[in-house]
Design a protein around this motif. Structure first.
Motif, PDB file in Angstrom:
ATOM      1  N   GLU A  91     -34.082 -20.072   5.861  1.00  0.00           N
ATOM      2  CA  GLU A  91     -33.826 -21.188   6.781  1.00  0.00           C
ATOM      3  C   GLU A  91     -32.814 -22.173   6.201  1.00  0.00           C
ATOM      4  O   GLU A  91     -31.920 -22.655   6.914  1.00  0.00           O
ATOM      5  N   LYS A 115     -37.740  -8.837   2.529  1.00  0.00           N
ATOM      6  CA  LYS A 115     -37.994  -9.309   3.888  1.00  0.00           C
ATOM      7  C   LYS A 115     -37.191 -10.568   4.164  1.00  0.00           C
ATOM      8  O   LYS A 115     -36.609 -10.725   5.253  1.00  0.00           O
ATOM      9  N   ASN A 116     -37.123 -11.484   3.180  1.00  0.00           N
ATOM     10  CA  ASN A 116     -36.362 -12.717   3.364  1.00  0.00           C
ATOM     11  C   ASN A 116     -34.865 -12.454   3.452  1.00  0.00           C
ATOM     12  O   ASN A 116     -34.151 -13.155   4.182  1.00  0.00           O
ATOM     13  N   TYR A 167     -33.539  -9.919   4.837  1.00  0.00           N
ATOM     14  CA  TYR A 167     -33.342  -9.490   6.226  1.00  0.00           C
ATOM     15  C   TYR A 167     -33.420 -10.685   7.170  1.00  0.00           C
ATOM     16  O   TYR A 167     -32.619 -10.804   8.109  1.00  0.00           O
ATOM     17  N   ARG A 168     -34.371 -11.598   6.917  1.00  0.00           N
ATOM     18  CA  ARG A 168     -34.486 -12.809   7.743  1.00  0.00           C
ATOM     19  C   ARG A 168     -33.212 -13.642   7.647  1.00  0.00           C
ATOM     20  O   ARG A 168     -32.738 -14.192   8.647  1.00  0.00           O
ATOM     21  N   ARG A 208     -30.584 -12.158   9.848  1.00  0.00           N
ATOM     22  CA  ARG A 208     -30.835 -12.441  11.256  1.00  0.00           C
ATOM     23  C   ARG A 208     -30.487 -13.888  11.608  1.00  0.00           C
ATOM     24  O   ARG A 208     -29.906 -14.166  12.655  1.00  0.00           O
TER      25      ARG A 208
END
Length: 246
Positions: free
Chosen positions: A12, A234-235, A237-238, A241
């Motif tokens: 984020e 996973k982060n 990939y986040r 996105r």
């Protein structure tokens, strides 16, 4: 270029940083590609050259004028070639200024931070000064360690030590934390942040302080997500996105 570790830590905040930079650089784009540093440090020279040259080729193919680097390891790698012009994210933020809502937001904070400077930019004094200025502009009190700036000590993850010799890495992490004047530590490297936590400190990344809540004495830092391979990937990939819509 945020780099692998930062993308694995705070998707984020990477997204918020890119959005903010685009208000100054409308044509800003993002490259999510490994610089090859891990291969370089374990002596896999041919594999490193293949990965690094692929990154440089991508940069040139995209006709990039200048790379803004958030990762100190990536910055040190990119500066091994004269094919790419590069600048640090931290000196860039210091020059263009922080978001208005961030300036002075921590003026009432009782937190005293110290800084863990990154080894790859040991001699980049402009980065050291920019980080100090950003922290003070946010409103935080900074107490520098004797072994800071050009005299910084390794966080314990240098040279891929965390993978090749975990016991030695943990010893170095603990030693580094114990050498600092406070265990409330700010880093501008996601790997350093992870190492400082593994060494017994409370550590925040500089982006946590710019985009996150004001930190007070007794507050706990975010969890050490880089200790989890699954969460790290996973982060990443986040982050990909989020940046597609930034």
């Amino acid at each position: 270029m945020a780099g692998c570790s930062l993308s694995a830590y705070c998707p984020e905040y990477v997204g918020k940083t890119v959005t903010y930079l685009k208000s100054f650089y409308p044509d800003l784009s993002v490259i999510q590609q490994c610089c090859g540093k891990p291969l370089y440090y374990i002596g896999e020279q041919k594999k490193f050259e293949k990965k690094f040259n692929a990154l440089v080729d991508t940069i040139e193919d995209c006709e990039v004028d200048e790379m803004i680097m958030a990762c100190q390891g990536c910055l040190s790698m990119i500066r091994k070639t004269d094919r790419v012009k590069s600048v640090s994210l931290w000196t860039t933020l210091d020059q263009i200024g922080l978001p208005k809502e961030a300036i002075g937001k921590a003026a009432s904070s009782d937190m005293v931070f110290t800084i863990q400077d990154s080894c790859p930019t040991r001699h980049e004094t402009d980065i050291h000064q920019a980080v100090i200025h950003i922290l003070r502009e946010l409103g935080y009190t900074v107490k520098l360690a004797k072994s800071s700036g050009e005299k910084t000590l390794c966080c314990g993850l240098g040279g891929m030590c965390g993978v090749t010799n975990p016991k030695l890495a943990k010893k170095a992490m603990t030693h580094r934390v114990n050498s600092l004047p406070t265990k409330n530590i700010v880093t501008y490297c996601a790997s350093c942040r992870s190492a400082m936590m593994n060494g017994g400190g409370q550590s925040w990344h500089l982006l946590d302080l710019i985009w996150g809540p004001v930190i007070m004495q007794g507050d706990h830092c975010p969890e050490n997500v880089l200790n989890s391979t699954y969460t790290s990937w996973k982060n990443r990939y986040r982050t990909k996105r989020i940046l597609e819509h930034a």
